[in-house]
Design an enzyme around this catalytic site. Structure first.
Site, PDB file in Angstrom:
ATOM      1  N   GLY A  60       0.729  -1.179  -0.052  1.00 58.05           N
ATOM      2  CA  GLY A  60       0.186   0.026  -0.032  1.00 58.05           C
ATOM      3  C   GLY A  60       0.872   1.338   0.046  1.00 58.05           C
ATOM      4  O   GLY A  60       0.353   2.359   0.188  1.00 58.05           O
ATOM      5  N   TRP A  62       2.345   2.955  -2.389  1.00 53.91           N
ATOM      6  CA  TRP A  62       2.244   3.797  -3.455  1.00 53.91           C
ATOM      7  C   TRP A  62       0.819   4.474  -3.284  1.00 53.91           C
ATOM      8  O   TRP A  62       0.942   5.835  -3.551  1.00 53.91           O
ATOM      9  CB  TRP A  62       2.248   3.194  -4.833  1.00 53.91           C
ATOM     10  CG  TRP A  62       3.760   2.979  -5.315  1.00 53.91           C
ATOM     11  CD1 TRP A  62       4.900   2.741  -4.541  1.00 53.91           C
ATOM     12  CD2 TRP A  62       4.125   2.632  -6.635  1.00 53.91           C
ATOM     13  NE1 TRP A  62       5.884   2.518  -5.400  1.00 53.91           N
ATOM     14  CE2 TRP A  62       5.595   2.442  -6.684  1.00 53.91           C
ATOM     15  CE3 TRP A  62       3.434   2.620  -7.848  1.00 53.91           C
ATOM     16  CZ2 TRP A  62       6.215   2.194  -7.924  1.00 53.91           C
ATOM     17  CZ3 TRP A  62       4.274   2.210  -8.969  1.00 53.91           C
ATOM     18  CH2 TRP A  62       5.703   2.060  -9.098  1.00 53.91           C
ATOM     19  N   ASP A  96      -6.054 -11.525  -8.631  1.00 48.97           N
ATOM     20  CA  ASP A  96      -5.124 -11.698  -9.383  1.00 48.97           C
ATOM     21  C   ASP A  96      -5.503 -10.972 -10.546  1.00 48.97           C
ATOM     22  O   ASP A  96      -6.510 -11.037 -11.308  1.00 48.97           O
ATOM     23  CB  ASP A  96      -5.003 -13.490  -9.848  1.00 48.97           C
ATOM     24  CG  ASP A  96      -3.951 -13.500 -10.806  1.00 48.97           C
ATOM     25  OD1 ASP A  96      -3.312 -12.562 -11.521  1.00 48.97           O
ATOM     26  OD2 ASP A  96      -3.663 -14.691 -11.133  1.00 48.97           O
ATOM     27  N   LYS A 161       6.667  -1.133 -14.043  1.00 47.69           N
ATOM     28  CA  LYS A 161       8.040  -1.298 -13.650  1.00 47.69           C
ATOM     29  C   LYS A 161       8.254  -2.614 -14.822  1.00 47.69           C
ATOM     30  O   LYS A 161       7.275  -3.560 -15.060  1.00 47.69           O
ATOM     31  CB  LYS A 161       7.982  -2.196 -12.470  1.00 47.69           C
ATOM     32  CG  LYS A 161       9.203  -2.995 -12.070  1.00 47.69           C
ATOM     33  CD  LYS A 161       9.521  -3.166 -10.443  1.00 47.69           C
ATOM     34  CE  LYS A 161       8.319  -4.171 -10.101  1.00 47.69           C
ATOM     35  NZ  LYS A 161       8.683  -4.648  -8.617  1.00 47.69           N
TER      36      LYS A 161
END
Length: 205
Positions: A60, A62, A96, A161
């Site tokens: 959490g 970010w 997911d 990323k």
């Protein structure tokens, strides 16, 4: 069982890490919060935000940065496989992202709303075998980009990323096709030995 030398070394490095100490002092849940802080400041990502989605949000950190640095943002969703302790004003989805059911849950929560910033710090559980890990990393990046195409506001931004390797160059081409400006950036708080970099894309077409 005694810890290995490598795990002991990791623990020493972790607790001596300036960003670990800094995050503990600031109340951030993870040192990775400083990656987003640095990226957001350098590329001016937090001004005028109304809606943000954070993919791979656990624990959490970010979302905490968005709340602290962009208080005008009134709609934040964090999504992760792992449970996340609540943060006031943040909607969390545990599941997911690659699951159709979870993806539909995300879209339902968004409704007709368009997103100003899509963040993705997602990474699979790494096996250490690059031939397996790299394709899984790129799949997550591709799915995040697909989500941008579906839900991002014109002019919006995307931070993802990536790990350099097979599929990286093609993915960068895909991002550049959709955004006006794309920069590869490695924050100071990213561990030097890590292969991770971040693609910072602005001006969604």
């Amino acid at each position: 069982m005694a810890r290995s030398k490598s795990s002991n070394q990791w623990l020493r490095e972790h607790f001596d890490d300036q960003f670990v100490k800094k995050s503990q002092g600031a109340g951030y849940r993870a040192r990775s919060a400083y990656k987003l802080e640095e990226i957001a400041e350098k590329f001016n990502l937090l001004s005028g935000l109304k809606a943000v989605v954070d993919l791979g949000a656990a624990p959490g950190g970010w979302c905490q940065v968005i709340k602290a640095k962009s208080p005008q943002t009134d709609f934040i969703i964090g999504l992760d496989l792992l449970p996340i302790e609540p943060i006031e004003g943040v909607h969390f989805i545990e599941g997911d992202f690659t699951s159709d059911e979870v993806y539909e849950q995300l879209l339902k929560l968004l409704g007709e709303r368009k997103i100003d910033l899509v963040l993705s710090d997602m990474a699979p559980n790494l096996s250490g075998m690059n031939a397996m890990d790299q394709p899984r990393c790129m799949l997550l990046a591709e799915m995040a980009l697909d989500f941008c195409q579906q839900s991002l506001q014109p002019g919006g931004a995307h931070v993802v990323k990536l790990f350099q390797g097979e599929g990286f160059d093609q993915h960068m081409q895909n991002i550049r096709h959709l955004f006006n400006k794309v920069v590869i950036y490695k924050p100071k708080s990213s561990r030097p030995r890590s292969r991770e970099v971040f693609a910072v894309a602005t001006g969604f077409k």
